[in-house]
Enzyme design. Structure first.
Site, PDB file in Angstrom:
ATOM      1  N   HIS A   1       0.857  -1.193   0.000  1.00  0.00           N
ATOM      2  CA  HIS A   1       0.000   0.000   0.000  1.00  0.00           C
ATOM      3  C   HIS A   1       0.897   1.249   0.000  1.00  0.00           C
ATOM      4  O   HIS A   1       1.851   1.316   0.775  1.00  0.00           O
ATOM      5  CB  HIS A   1      -0.918  -0.008   1.233  1.00  0.00           C
ATOM      6  CG  HIS A   1      -1.853   1.153   1.231  1.00  0.00           C
ATOM      7  ND1 HIS A   1      -2.979   1.205   0.441  1.00  0.00           N
ATOM      8  CD2 HIS A   1      -1.788   2.346   1.884  1.00  0.00           C
ATOM      9  CE1 HIS A   1      -3.580   2.361   0.603  1.00  0.00           C
ATOM     10  NE2 HIS A   1      -2.873   3.072   1.479  1.00  0.00           N
TER      11      HIS A   1
ATOM     12  N   LEU B   1      11.645   4.687  -4.051  1.00  0.00           N
ATOM     13  CA  LEU B   1      12.421   4.642  -2.809  1.00  0.00           C
ATOM     14  C   LEU B   1      11.850   3.688  -1.770  1.00  0.00           C
ATOM     15  O   LEU B   1      12.549   3.298  -0.844  1.00  0.00           O
ATOM     16  CB  LEU B   1      12.532   6.050  -2.193  1.00  0.00           C
ATOM     17  CG  LEU B   1      13.219   7.102  -3.061  1.00  0.00           C
ATOM     18  CD1 LEU B   1      13.281   8.427  -2.311  1.00  0.00           C
ATOM     19  CD2 LEU B   1      14.638   6.658  -3.443  1.00  0.00           C
TER      20      LEU B   1
ATOM     21  N   GLU C   1       8.374   1.298  -2.287  1.00  0.00           N
ATOM     22  CA  GLU C   1       7.639   0.087  -2.699  1.00  0.00           C
ATOM     23  C   GLU C   1       8.536  -0.973  -3.328  1.00  0.00           C
ATOM     24  O   GLU C   1       8.517  -2.136  -2.921  1.00  0.00           O
ATOM     25  CB  GLU C   1       6.529   0.469  -3.691  1.00  0.00           C
ATOM     26  CG  GLU C   1       5.474   1.365  -3.090  1.00  0.00           C
ATOM     27  CD  GLU C   1       4.295   1.565  -4.032  1.00  0.00           C
ATOM     28  OE1 GLU C   1       3.844   0.609  -4.653  1.00  0.00           O
ATOM     29  OE2 GLU C   1       3.828   2.716  -4.140  1.00  0.00           O
TER      30      GLU C   1
HETATM   31  C1  GAR Z   1       1.266   0.964  -6.446  1.00  0.00           C
HETATM   32  O1  GAR Z   1       1.627   2.255  -6.045  1.00  0.00           O
HETATM   33  C2  GAR Z   1       0.614   0.210  -5.303  1.00  0.00           C
HETATM   34  O2  GAR Z   1       1.198   0.488  -4.059  1.00  0.00           O
HETATM   35  C3  GAR Z   1      -0.788   0.740  -5.381  1.00  0.00           C
HETATM   36  O3  GAR Z   1      -1.075   0.810  -6.752  1.00  0.00           O
HETATM   37  C4  GAR Z   1       0.147   1.016  -7.483  1.00  0.00           C
HETATM   38  C5  GAR Z   1       0.282  -0.081  -8.530  1.00  0.00           C
HETATM   39  O4  GAR Z   1       1.372   0.161  -9.381  1.00  0.00           O
HETATM   40  N1  GAR Z   1      -1.709  -0.091  -4.656  1.00  0.00           N
HETATM   41  C6  GAR Z   1      -2.773   0.357  -4.004  1.00  0.00           C
HETATM   42  O5  GAR Z   1      -3.088   1.519  -3.988  1.00  0.00           O
HETATM   43  C7  GAR Z   1      -3.586  -0.700  -3.282  1.00  0.00           C
HETATM   44  N2  GAR Z   1      -4.484  -0.094  -2.334  1.00  0.00           N
HETATM   45  P1  GAR Z   1       2.049  -0.996 -10.214  1.00  0.00           P
HETATM   46  O6  GAR Z   1       0.948  -1.697 -10.995  1.00  0.00           O
HETATM   47  O7  GAR Z   1       3.004  -0.263 -11.122  1.00  0.00           O
HETATM   48  O8  GAR Z   1       2.761  -1.932  -9.252  1.00  0.00           O
END
Ligand code: GAR
Length: 205
Positions: A112, A181, A183
């Protein structure tokens, strides 16, 4: 004896977190292997990333399976057929039912894009999280990896990393910095931590 945990990554969009996981297998991630990618969105770029990495992928949409319950039933069937031990929600934009989260208790983790308990729960996803953080004027935000239970973003926290908010940030610039930085760094580490724990339990059983 089993030497790797079977991981499924659930996605809905671009899949940069999936890419971070793919890139970490063999280095940061040594206790698990990504066996399957599941998307609930047919046009997710994440599906292309899975294909490029030679990982099996399936698309399971609510539309194809007659709503949320049908989609989950198919998801369970596929996860069990592939003998999945650990489910990683990496930008998966659908809330899973209590039935589902209980079936896979302590076997589902989610990334998250905020420091939980700030800016989380129903309605807080993707860019909306960063919009809310900027609106509130916080000077520090970040990302959280947590176990998934029946409460949206309410399960036990596994790892967190803080990221500074800068003057002039837009939701987009903040999102990018939090991804780069925080995720993409903590998700592979958390996946390895949980995989190693699950493997240890299986080897002792
Ligand atoms: C990411 O920032 C993830 O943390 C968020 O969606 C994005 C997906 O990006 N998730 C949420 O908000 C879940 N509540 P990605 O498809 O490039 O990994």
């Amino acid at each position: 004896m089993k030497d790797k945990i079977n991981i499924a990554v659930l996605v809905s969009g671009g899949g940069t977190n999936l890419q971070a996981l793919i890139d970490a297998v063999g280095s940061v991630i040594t206790s698990g292997v990504i066996k399957l990618v599941v998307s609930n969105n047919r046009s997710a770029y994440a599906l292309k990333r899975a294909e490029d990495a030679g990982i099996k992928s399936v698309c399971i949409t609510k539309a194809d399976f007659g709503g949320a319950a049908g989609m989950e039933a198919e998801l369970v069937r596929v996860l069990e057929a592939e003998k999945i031990d650990l489910i990683v929600l990496a930008g998966f934009m659908s809330i899973l039912s209590a039935d589902f989260t209980q079936r896979f208790e302590k076997r589902i983790i989610n990334i998250h894009p905020s420091l939980i308990p700030s800016f989380c729960g129903e309605g807080y996803y993707g860019l909306r999280v960063h919009e809310a953080a900027l609106k509130k004027g916080v000077k520090v935000t970040g990302a959280t990896v947590h176990f998934v239970n029946e409460i949206p973003d309410g399960g036990e926290i596994i790892m967190q990393k803080a990221v500074r908010v800068l003057d002039g940030d837009t939701p987009e610039s903040l999102q990018k910095r939090v991804m780069r930085l925080a995720e993409w760094k903590i998700l592979p580490k958390a996946v390895e931590k949980v995989s190693a724990e699950l493997l240890k339990k299986e080897q002792q059983a």
